[in-house]
Design a protein around this motif. Structure first.
Motif, PDB file in Angstrom:
ATOM      1  N   LEU A  29       1.111 145.176 -23.891  1.00  0.00           N
ATOM      2  CA  LEU A  29       0.760 143.863 -23.378  1.00  0.00           C
ATOM      3  C   LEU A  29       1.199 143.774 -21.921  1.00  0.00           C
ATOM      4  O   LEU A  29       2.383 143.971 -21.626  1.00  0.00           O
ATOM      5  CB  LEU A  29       1.464 142.778 -24.211  1.00  0.00           C
ATOM      6  N   PRO A  30       0.266 143.533 -21.015  1.00  0.00           N
ATOM      7  CA  PRO A  30       0.642 143.438 -19.601  1.00  0.00           C
ATOM      8  C   PRO A  30       1.671 142.329 -19.350  1.00  0.00           C
ATOM      9  O   PRO A  30       1.711 141.317 -20.051  1.00  0.00           O
ATOM     10  CB  PRO A  30      -0.685 143.103 -18.901  1.00  0.00           C
ATOM     11  N   GLU A  31       2.492 142.551 -18.339  1.00  0.00           N
ATOM     12  CA  GLU A  31       3.577 141.632 -18.008  1.00  0.00           C
ATOM     13  C   GLU A  31       3.078 140.208 -17.764  1.00  0.00           C
ATOM     14  O   GLU A  31       3.693 139.240 -18.217  1.00  0.00           O
ATOM     15  CB  GLU A  31       4.304 142.152 -16.767  1.00  0.00           C
ATOM     16  N   GLN A  32       1.968 140.063 -17.034  1.00  0.00           N
ATOM     17  CA  GLN A  32       1.449 138.726 -16.721  1.00  0.00           C
ATOM     18  C   GLN A  32       1.038 137.977 -17.983  1.00  0.00           C
ATOM     19  O   GLN A  32       1.329 136.795 -18.136  1.00  0.00           O
ATOM     20  CB  GLN A  32       0.263 138.819 -15.751  1.00  0.00           C
ATOM     21  N   GLU A  33       0.387 138.667 -18.894  1.00  0.00           N
ATOM     22  CA  GLU A  33      -0.017 138.035 -20.151  1.00  0.00           C
ATOM     23  C   GLU A  33       1.203 137.589 -20.943  1.00  0.00           C
ATOM     24  O   GLU A  33       1.242 136.481 -21.479  1.00  0.00           O
ATOM     25  CB  GLU A  33      -0.848 138.997 -20.999  1.00  0.00           C
ATOM     26  N   ARG A  66     -10.181 124.609 -11.449  1.00  0.00           N
ATOM     27  CA  ARG A  66     -10.095 126.069 -11.361  1.00  0.00           C
ATOM     28  C   ARG A  66      -9.313 126.626 -12.555  1.00  0.00           C
ATOM     29  O   ARG A  66      -8.442 125.962 -13.099  1.00  0.00           O
ATOM     30  CB  ARG A  66      -9.471 126.509 -10.047  1.00  0.00           C
ATOM     31  N   PRO A  67      -9.631 127.844 -12.960  1.00  0.00           N
ATOM     32  CA  PRO A  67      -8.924 128.431 -14.105  1.00  0.00           C
ATOM     33  C   PRO A  67      -7.433 128.588 -13.833  1.00  0.00           C
ATOM     34  O   PRO A  67      -7.020 128.859 -12.716  1.00  0.00           O
ATOM     35  CB  PRO A  67      -9.583 129.802 -14.268  1.00  0.00           C
ATOM     36  N   SER A  68      -6.654 128.411 -14.879  1.00  0.00           N
ATOM     37  CA  SER A  68      -5.206 128.546 -14.760  1.00  0.00           C
ATOM     38  C   SER A  68      -4.750 129.952 -15.107  1.00  0.00           C
ATOM     39  O   SER A  68      -3.643 130.338 -14.773  1.00  0.00           O
ATOM     40  CB  SER A  68      -4.506 127.590 -15.722  1.00  0.00           C
ATOM     41  N   TYR A  69      -5.566 130.660 -15.832  1.00  0.00           N
ATOM     42  CA  TYR A  69      -5.195 131.977 -16.337  1.00  0.00           C
ATOM     43  C   TYR A  69      -6.296 132.967 -15.990  1.00  0.00           C
ATOM     44  O   TYR A  69      -7.437 132.602 -15.784  1.00  0.00           O
ATOM     45  CB  TYR A  69      -5.031 131.942 -17.861  1.00  0.00           C
ATOM     46  N   GLY A  70      -5.933 134.228 -15.992  1.00  0.00           N
ATOM     47  CA  GLY A  70      -6.917 135.277 -15.799  1.00  0.00           C
ATOM     48  C   GLY A  70      -7.336 135.836 -17.155  1.00  0.00           C
ATOM     49  O   GLY A  70      -7.021 135.277 -18.198  1.00  0.00           O
TER      50      GLY A  70
END
Length: 119
Positions: free
Chosen positions: A74-78, A29-33
């Motif tokens: 830049l979004p926090e998650q990124e 499964r992907p680790s990142y969005g």
């Protein structure tokens, strides 16, 4: 008696297959969005810095990521993903950091729509 042991063996094998299948799914499964274009640019810079094992470049990229996050670019998650990869590199885990950033970039690839029927 023989039927019971055959049934038990079948259940153990089936359980093993389910466990192995679940583990394989979990690993694939992907680790990142999805990430933004700016996030992808930073990921490419991290990839190059990890390949060159450049601590100075990693530090500069982290600073830029933080500035972009503060500015709302830049979004926090990124930013968290990128900084975690950078931290891994700064700890000397260059191969692991490189693999992580490569995974991040690869997961951005989108499947193409199927070609139309030509007949």
């Amino acid at each position: 008696m023989m039927e019971n042991s055959t049934r038990n063996i079948t259940l153990v094998v089936l359980a093993g297959v389910v466990v192995v299948g679940g583990f394989a799914w979990w690993l694939s499964r992907p680790s990142y969005g999805e990430i933004s274009d700016k996030g992808y640019d930073y990921a490419m810079a991290l990839f190059a810095a990890c390949n060159g094992r450049s601590t100075a470049k990693i530090e500069k990229i982290v600073s830029m990521v933080e500035q972009s996050q503060i500015a709302g670019e830049l979004p926090e998650q990124e930013a968290a993903w990128l900084k975690k990869i950078a931290s891994n590199a700064m700890e000397g885990n260059w191969e692991s950091a490189n693999a992580s950033v490569r995974t991040l970039m690869e997961e951005q690839a989108k499947r193409a729509d199927p070609l139309p029927q030509l007949d």
